[in-house]
Design a protein around this motif. Structure first.
Motif, PDB file in Angstrom:
ATOM      1  N   LEU A  62      38.602  32.711  51.973  1.00 57.13           N
ATOM      2  CA  LEU A  62      38.374  33.416  50.572  1.00 57.13           C
ATOM      3  C   LEU A  62      36.986  33.495  50.110  1.00 57.13           C
ATOM      4  CD1 LEU A  62      40.479  34.069  48.410  1.00 57.13           C
ATOM      5  CD2 LEU A  62      40.054  31.985  47.395  1.00 57.13           C
ATOM      6  N   ALA A  63      36.602  34.725  49.971  1.00 62.76           N
ATOM      7  CA  ALA A  63      35.076  34.757  49.695  1.00 62.76           C
ATOM      8  C   ALA A  63      35.237  35.010  47.994  1.00 62.76           C
ATOM      9  CB  ALA A  63      34.496  36.029  50.047  1.00 62.76           C
ATOM     10  N   VAL A  64      34.290  34.363  47.068  1.00 62.56           N
ATOM     11  CA  VAL A  64      34.505  34.500  45.806  1.00 62.56           C
ATOM     12  C   VAL A  64      33.237  34.751  45.027  1.00 62.56           C
ATOM     13  CG1 VAL A  64      35.134  33.096  43.697  1.00 62.56           C
ATOM     14  CG2 VAL A  64      36.184  32.378  45.959  1.00 62.56           C
ATOM     15  N   GLY A  65      33.213  35.765  44.282  1.00 61.54           N
ATOM     16  CA  GLY A  65      32.056  36.309  43.519  1.00 61.54           C
ATOM     17  C   GLY A  65      32.342  36.410  42.078  1.00 61.54           C
ATOM     18  N   SER A  66      31.478  36.299  41.152  1.00 64.20           N
ATOM     19  CA  SER A  66      31.795  36.094  39.838  1.00 64.20           C
ATOM     20  C   SER A  66      31.230  37.063  38.823  1.00 64.20           C
ATOM     21  CB  SER A  66      31.246  34.765  39.375  1.00 64.20           C
ATOM     22  OG  SER A  66      32.031  33.691  40.098  1.00 64.20           O
ATOM     23  N   VAL A  67      31.700  37.210  37.822  1.00 65.53           N
ATOM     24  CA  VAL A  67      31.100  38.207  36.596  1.00 65.53           C
ATOM     25  C   VAL A  67      31.375  37.506  35.459  1.00 65.53           C
ATOM     26  CG1 VAL A  67      31.477  40.570  38.030  1.00 65.53           C
ATOM     27  CG2 VAL A  67      33.207  39.772  36.303  1.00 65.53           C
ATOM     28  N   ILE A  68      30.563  37.894  34.344  1.00 67.18           N
ATOM     29  CA  ILE A  68      30.771  37.253  33.187  1.00 67.18           C
ATOM     30  C   ILE A  68      30.827  38.518  32.165  1.00 67.18           C
ATOM     31  CG2 ILE A  68      28.187  37.520  32.595  1.00 67.18           C
ATOM     32  CD1 ILE A  68      28.757  34.650  30.940  1.00 67.18           C
ATOM     33  N   VAL A  69      31.804  38.189  31.315  1.00 64.75           N
ATOM     34  CA  VAL A  69      32.248  39.246  30.158  1.00 64.75           C
ATOM     35  C   VAL A  69      31.600  38.799  28.923  1.00 64.75           C
ATOM     36  CG1 VAL A  69      34.470  40.143  29.015  1.00 64.75           C
ATOM     37  CG2 VAL A  69      34.591  39.644  31.519  1.00 64.75           C
ATOM     38  N   ALA A  70      31.522  40.080  27.787  1.00 65.30           N
ATOM     39  CA  ALA A  70      31.214  39.841  26.456  1.00 65.30           C
ATOM     40  C   ALA A  70      29.741  39.190  26.473  1.00 65.30           C
ATOM     41  CB  ALA A  70      32.341  39.004  25.694  1.00 65.30           C
ATOM     42  N   GLU A  71      28.755  39.562  27.297  1.00 64.59           N
ATOM     43  CA  GLU A  71      27.368  39.255  26.847  1.00 64.59           C
ATOM     44  C   GLU A  71      26.805  39.771  25.803  1.00 64.59           C
ATOM     45  OE1 GLU A  71      24.675  37.505  29.323  1.00 64.59           O
ATOM     46  OE2 GLU A  71      26.566  36.583  29.165  1.00 64.59           O
ATOM     47  N   ALA A 176      37.977  37.307  44.256  1.00 53.73           N
ATOM     48  CA  ALA A 176      38.220  37.002  45.629  1.00 53.73           C
ATOM     49  C   ALA A 176      39.047  37.695  46.373  1.00 53.73           C
ATOM     50  CB  ALA A 176      38.487  35.307  45.495  1.00 53.73           C
ATOM     51  N   TYR A 177      38.861  37.767  47.663  1.00 55.75           N
ATOM     52  CA  TYR A 177      39.646  38.472  48.640  1.00 55.75           C
ATOM     53  C   TYR A 177      39.875  37.543  49.687  1.00 55.75           C
ATOM     54  CZ  TYR A 177      41.166  42.485  51.539  1.00 55.75           C
ATOM     55  OH  TYR A 177      42.040  43.106  52.287  1.00 55.75           O
ATOM     56  N   ARG A 178      41.280  37.680  50.093  1.00 53.07           N
ATOM     57  CA  ARG A 178      41.917  36.728  51.054  1.00 53.07           C
ATOM     58  C   ARG A 178      41.955  37.596  52.314  1.00 53.07           C
ATOM     59  NH1 ARG A 178      45.900  35.779  47.606  1.00 53.07           N
ATOM     60  NH2 ARG A 178      47.249  37.144  48.938  1.00 53.07           N
ATOM     61  N   SER A 179      41.297  37.107  53.616  1.00 54.18           N
ATOM     62  CA  SER A 179      41.232  37.940  54.712  1.00 54.18           C
ATOM     63  C   SER A 179      41.343  36.823  55.827  1.00 54.18           C
ATOM     64  CB  SER A 179      40.038  38.810  54.607  1.00 54.18           C
ATOM     65  OG  SER A 179      39.844  39.230  56.047  1.00 54.18           O
ATOM     66  N   PRO A 180      41.716  37.107  57.011  1.00 59.97           N
ATOM     67  CA  PRO A 180      41.502  36.150  58.302  1.00 59.97           C
ATOM     68  C   PRO A 180      40.029  36.328  58.731  1.00 59.97           C
ATOM     69  CG  PRO A 180      42.964  38.071  58.740  1.00 59.97           C
ATOM     70  CD  PRO A 180      42.651  38.076  57.243  1.00 59.97           C
ATOM     71  N   ASN A 181      39.330  37.207  58.305  1.00 62.86           N
ATOM     72  CA  ASN A 181      37.842  37.514  58.617  1.00 62.86           C
ATOM     73  C   ASN A 181      37.161  37.089  57.726  1.00 62.86           C
ATOM     74  OD1 ASN A 181      35.451  39.433  59.187  1.00 62.86           O
ATOM     75  ND2 ASN A 181      36.166  39.032  61.258  1.00 62.86           N
ATOM     76  N   ALA A 182      35.996  36.186  57.920  1.00 62.33           N
ATOM     77  CA  ALA A 182      35.227  35.671  56.720  1.00 62.33           C
ATOM     78  C   ALA A 182      34.112  36.956  56.347  1.00 62.33           C
ATOM     79  CB  ALA A 182      34.142  34.718  57.282  1.00 62.33           C
ATOM     80  N   SER A 185      36.208  39.421  54.107  1.00 64.02           N
ATOM     81  CA  SER A 185      36.437  38.594  52.785  1.00 64.02           C
ATOM     82  C   SER A 185      35.303  38.894  51.974  1.00 64.02           C
ATOM     83  CB  SER A 185      36.744  37.315  52.841  1.00 64.02           C
ATOM     84  OG  SER A 185      37.095  36.582  51.906  1.00 64.02           O
ATOM     85  N   GLN A 186      34.014  38.561  52.639  1.00 62.71           N
ATOM     86  CA  GLN A 186      32.837  38.812  51.728  1.00 62.71           C
ATOM     87  C   GLN A 186      32.520  40.377  51.410  1.00 62.71           C
ATOM     88  OE1 GLN A 186      29.246  38.947  53.747  1.00 62.71           O
ATOM     89  NE2 GLN A 186      27.994  38.199  52.227  1.00 62.71           N
ATOM     90  N   ALA A 187      32.667  40.983  52.405  1.00 63.03           N
ATOM     91  CA  ALA A 187      32.486  42.655  51.967  1.00 63.03           C
ATOM     92  C   ALA A 187      33.458  43.224  51.120  1.00 63.03           C
ATOM     93  CB  ALA A 187      32.412  43.365  53.440  1.00 63.03           C
ATOM     94  N   LEU A 188      34.748  42.901  51.207  1.00 63.34           N
ATOM     95  CA  LEU A 188      35.587  43.381  50.277  1.00 63.34           C
ATOM     96  C   LEU A 188      35.448  42.910  48.822  1.00 63.34           C
ATOM     97  CD1 LEU A 188      38.707  44.102  52.488  1.00 63.34           C
ATOM     98  CD2 LEU A 188      36.860  45.811  51.741  1.00 63.34           C
ATOM     99  N   THR A 189      35.130  41.659  48.812  1.00 61.79           N
ATOM    100  CA  THR A 189      34.861  41.186  47.499  1.00 61.79           C
ATOM    101  C   THR A 189      33.802  41.634  46.827  1.00 61.79           C
ATOM    102  OG1 THR A 189      35.963  38.783  48.013  1.00 61.79           O
ATOM    103  CG2 THR A 189      34.508  38.867  46.306  1.00 61.79           C
TER     104      THR A 189
END
Length: 736
Positions: A62-71, A176-182, A185-189
Motif C-alpha cells: 500500500l503506497a500512500v500519498g497525500s493532498v491537502i484541501v481548502a488551502e 493509496a493503491y493496493r497491489s502485490p507489487n510495490a 503501488s507507488q506508480a499508480l498512487t
C-alpha cells in the motif's frame, strides 16, 4: 473386556477443603484446565488455519500519498481572503466532495492512459497466478488481456483497488493503491495524485489560458509588424545611403575626418614654412645653427668632424708652421667637410620645400572635399529625420511587445503554479514492507481468536457435560451414598506435561494397574475405607456377597473388584472373586491364571464349582474366571446353577462378583437380587449422571440393594474442587 487406565505423571490427590461441603462449581480457568484437551485441540486447529491462511494469503503493498484541501486563496493572504473562501476552509462537505471527485470515473480515465494500462494488466496477471484458489485451479489470465482494449474495465478495476480516506479531522486526504507489487503501488498512487491535481489546475486555469492565448496572438502580430518596420527602415537607409558609422552617421563621420585631415595639412604646411624660413635666415648669416638643420644627425656628425679638424689645424700650425704639407692637407679636409655641410643644408631646405608644397596641395584638396561633405551632411540630416520617425514608431511597438510578452509569461506562470483548493502534500514512496498480511498482527489475532474459540468450546462443553464430577452431585441424583473416590493411577516417572495434556497418552493394562495400586498408599487407604463401608452396609452389618457393576464399559468395575479382593485377602480374609462378565472376560489375563472350565463351564454343568476355582498369586484369594467368552451369559446367569454357586461360595469370608455393564445387559439385574448388596462404579469425567441414576433405579427395581457408589479414576489435578469428603485426609497418609 480389558479395562485400562490412563498413564499420566504421578501426582497426589489434594487434601479436602478445610471446612464446608465440597464445591460443585469451578471457576472458568479451572474449567478450561479440566477441558484442556478440547481447548488444545480447538486452539491448535484455529492456529493451524490462521497459519495456513497466512501462508497462502496474497501479499499486498500500500503506497500512500497525500493532498491537502481548502488551502488559502491563491494570490491573497489570510487577511485579504474572500469570505466565501474562508467559509470553505476545513469544510467536511468540501473534503468529502473532493474525495468523491478523486474516485470519479472521469479522473480514473485520466489515470488509465499510457503505461498505466500495461502495469494494470501485469498486476492482474500476477494476482491471477497467486493466492490459494490459483494454486488449486489453473490461472485465468484471459480477463486480464481484456483490460487493454476496454477503458471501462480498467476504470472499474482501478476503483476497486484505490483507497481514498481522510486523515482524521484534518484537511488532508490520503490516496493509496493496493497491489502485490510495490513499484506498481507507488506508480499508480502517484498517477492518480498527478491526474487529480492536473485536473484541478485545468479547471481553475481556463480563463487564464484564454487570456494567455489572446496575448500570444497579439504578441505574434506585433512581432510581425516590428519585423516589417525594421525591414522598411533598412531599405530606406540603403536607398538613401544612410550608413551608420561607429559613433554617428557615415556622412557626419566623413565630414569630421576631412576636417581633421585639413587641420593636419594646414599644420604641416605652416611647420614646413617656418623651418624653411629659419634655414634661409641662418644661411644668410653664414651659420648652421637652425633647429631644422641641427635636427639632422648627418649635420651633427659633420660639425663634430669639422671641430676636430679645426682643432688639429690649430695645434699643427703652432708646431709645424702655416705652410707645412700636413697642415695644408688638414685645411683641404676641412674645406671638404664644409662643402658637405652646405650640400646637406641644401638637401634639408629642398625637403622642407617639397613638404610645404605637398601640404598646400593637400589642404586645397581637403577644402574642396569638405565643401562636398557639408552638402552631403545637410542632405543626410533630412533623411535621418525621416528614419528617426520610423524608428520611434518601431520603438513604440517594441514597448508594447515587451509589455504583452511579460504579461503573457506572468499568466502562463500563474496557470502552471495554480493549485486552487487542493495542493500536493507528498507523493507516494515505494513501500518497504507489505501492509498485508502482517505476520505478527495476523498471528496475534489468530492467537486471540484461537484462545477465545477454544475457551468458548471448553466452557460450552463443560456446560453441556453431564458426566460425573463430584460425589455431592452424584449422590444427590442417584440417591445413594458415595463410598469412595478412587484416585487415578499414574505411572511413576511419566512425563507430567504430556500426561496432563494427552487424553489417551497410553493406558495401563489391568494387571499393571493392579500392581501400581498395591504400591500406592492413597489407593490402599481408599480401598480400606471402601471395604469397611461395604462390610457395614448390610442389614446385619456382615455383608459377604457383593456385586460390582457399572452403567457402561470401561468405568473401572473390574479393577475395583480385583483391587478390593487383593486388599481383603492380604488382611487374612478368604476371598473369592467371580467373573460374571461372560462376554468379555479379563480375569485370566489380569491375574495370570491358567485356563480352566471357568464360570461358563460350571453354569453349563460341565464342572463343579470347586473344580473351577483357581488359586491366585495372592494368598487367600481364589478366583473363578469366566472361561471362554460366550453370548449366552443372560441365560446361564438366570439358571439354577448360578444360585447354587452363590450358596456354595458363602463358605468364603467375602465374595466379590464382577458383572457386565447394567445399562447394556440384564445380567447385573439378575444377579443383584441374589447378593447381599450392589456397589455401582462410575468413572469420573466420563460416566453420565443420568446413566448412573437409571442404572441404580434399574437395580433397585430388580430387587437389588444398592449399597452405594464408587467414583473411579478421579483426576485431582483436573478438578481443583475435588470432593474428598469420603477419603482420608492427607495428614493420615503417613500412618497408612
Amino acid at each position: 473386556m480389558t479395562t485400562s487406565y490412563l498413564n499420566p505423571a504421578r501426582t497426589a490427590v489434594p487434601a479436602a477443603p478445610r471446612s464446608g461441603p465440597a464445591t460443585d462449581q469451578a471457576g472458568p480457568f479451572a474449567t478450561i484446565w479440566r477441558r484442556r484437551r478440547l481447548f488444545a485441540a480447538v486452539f491448535i486447529g484455529v492456529m493451524s488455519v490462521a497459519i495456513g491462511l497466512l501462508m497462502v494469503a496474497p501479499v499486498q503493498y500500500l503506497a500512500v500519498g497525500s493532498v491537502i484541501v481548502a488551502e488559502p486563496e491563491p494570490g491573497s493572504n489570510n487577511a485579504n481572503a474572500s469570505v466565501a473562501w474562508i467559509q470553505k476552509l476545513g469544510d467536511p462537505a468540501d473534503i468529502e466532495s473532493q474525495m468523491l471527485v478523486i474516485r470519479a470515473p472521469r479522473i480514473m480515465r485520466l489515470v488509465a492512459s499510457g503505461d498505466v494500462v500495461e502495469k494494470v494488466v501485469a498486476e492482474c496477471r500476477q494476482i491471477a497466478r497467486g493466492g490459494l484458489l490459483a494454486s488449486l485451479l489453473p490461472p485465468k489470465e484471459d480477463g486480464c488481456d481484456k483490460l487493454r482494449g476496454n477503458t471501462d474495465l480498467v476504470v472499474d478495476y482501478l476503483q476497486r483497488r484505490y483507497v481514498v480516506t481522510g486523515a482524521g479531522r484534518s484537511r488532508v486526504i490520503n490516496i493509496a493503491y493496493r497491489s502485490p507489487n510495490a513499484e506498481t503501488s507507488q506508480a499508480l498512487t502517484n498517477a492518480l495524485i498527478t491526474a487529480f491535481l492536473d485536473d484541478q489546475r485545468g479547471v481553475l486555469a481556463n480563463s487564464r489560458e484564454a487570456a494567455t492565448e489572446w496575448l500570444w496572438k497579439e504578441i505574434r502580430q506585433l512581432d510581425a509588424s516590428l519585423r516589417d518596420d525594421e525591414a522598411k527602415i533598412q531599405a530606406f537607409r540603403r536607398r538613401k545611403g544612410l550608413m551608420s558609422g561607429a559613433n554617428a552617421p557615415i556622412t557626419s563621420e566623413r565630414l569630421s575626418t576631412i576636417t581633421q585631415q585639413l587641420s593636419a595639412a594646414e599644420t604641416a604646411k605652416a611647420d614646413a614654412a617656418a623651418r624653411l624660413s629659419e634655414i634661409n635666415a641662418d644661411q644668410a648669416r653664414g651659420s648652421i645653427n637652425a633647429p631644422a638643420v641641427l635636427a639632422s644627425r648627418t649635420i651633427g656628425d659633420l660639425k663634430q668632424q669639422m671641430n676636430v679638424v679645426a682643432a688639429q689645424i690649430a695645434n699643427t700650425g703652432t708646431v709645424l708652421g702655416p705652410n707645412h704639407p700636413t697642415l695644408q692637407a688638414m685645411r683641404t679636409e676641412l674645406a671638404g667637410l664644409k662643402l658637405r655641410v652646405d650640400r646637406e643644408v641644401a638637401s634639408i631646405s629642398a625637403g622642407l620645400k617639397k613638404t610645404f608644397d605637398a601640404s598646400s596641395a593637400l589642404a586645397k584638396s581637403l577644402r574642396q572635399q569638405m565643401e562636398t561633405a557639408k552638402a552631403e551632411a545637410a542632405s543626410a540630416m533630412d533623411d535621418e529625420s525621416v528614419v528617426a520617425g520610423m524608428v520611434r514608431n518601431a520603438e513604440i511597438k517594441r514597448g508594447q511587445y515587451t509589455d504583452l510578452y511579460k504579461r503573457a509569461n506572468e499568466l502562463e506562470t500563474e496557470r502552471r503554479i495554480l493549485v486552487g483548493s487542493t495542493r500536493l502534500v507528498s507523493l507516494a514512496d515505494v513501500p518497504a514492507a507489505p501492509v498485508t498480511p502482517k505476520p505478527l498482527l495476523f498471528l496475534g489475532a489468530g492467537f486471540v481468536l484461537a484462545a477465545a474459540l477454544a475457551a468458548a468450546a471448553a466452557l460450552l462443553r463443560e456446560r453441556a457435560d453431564r458426566s460425573v464430577r463430584t460425589s455431592t452431585q452424584l449422590a444427590a441424583v442417584a440417591h445413594a451414598p458415595v463410598f469412595a473416590q478412587l484416585p487415578h493411577l499414574r505411572a511413576a516417572g511419566g512425563p507430567a506435561l504430556l500426561g496432563r495434556m494427552g487424553a489417551a497418552a497410553g493406558e495401563l493394562p489391568l494387571a499393571a494397574a493392579l500392581r501400581d495400586a498395591r504400591s500406592d498408599p492413597l489407593m490402599q487407604q481408599v480401598l480400606r475405607n471402601l471395604g469397611a463401608r461395604l462390610m457395614l452396609a448390610g442389614a446385619d452389618g456382615t455383608s459377604r456377597a457383593i456385586l460390582l457393576t457399572s452403567a457402561a464399559p470401561g468405568e473401572g468395575k473390574s479393577f475395583t473388584t480385583l483391587a478390593l479382593a487383593q486388599l481383603n485377602a492380604a488382611s487374612g480374609r478368604r476371598v473369592l472373586v467371580l467373573e460374571c462378565d461372560l462376554r468379555r472376560p479379563v480375569f485370566e489375563t489380569a491375574l495370570d491364571l491358567p485356563a480352566g472350565p471357568g464360570l461358563a463351564g460350571v453354569l453349563r454343568g460341565e464342572a463343579l464349582p470347586r473344580e473351577a476355582v483357581i488359586a491366585t498369586a495372592t494368598p487367600n484369594l481364589d478366583a473363578i474366571p469366566a472361561g471362554a467368552a460366550t453370548t449366552e451369559s443372560t441365560e446361564l446367569l438366570m439358571g439354577k446353577r448360578m444360585t447354587e454357586l452363590l450358596l456354595w461360595a458363602r463358605k468364603y469370608d467375602l465374595v466379590l462378583i464382577d458383572s457386565p455393564p447394567a445399562a447394556m445387559l440384564m445380567d447385573a439385574q439378575i444377579l443383584a437380587r441374589q447378593v447381599d448388596g450392589v456397589l455401582c462404579c462410575t468413572r469420573w469425567g466420563r460416566s453420565q449422571v443420568s446413566a448412573i441414576s437409571a442404572t441404580v433405579n434399574g437395580l433397585r427395581e430388580a430387587g437389588g440393594d444398592v449399597f452405594g457408589l464408587a467414583i473411579t479414576m478421579v483426576r485431582a489435578d483436573d478438578h481443583p474442587f475435588y470432593d474428598t469428603g469420603h477419603e482420608p485426609a492427607r495428614r493420615y497418609l503417613g500412618a497408612a
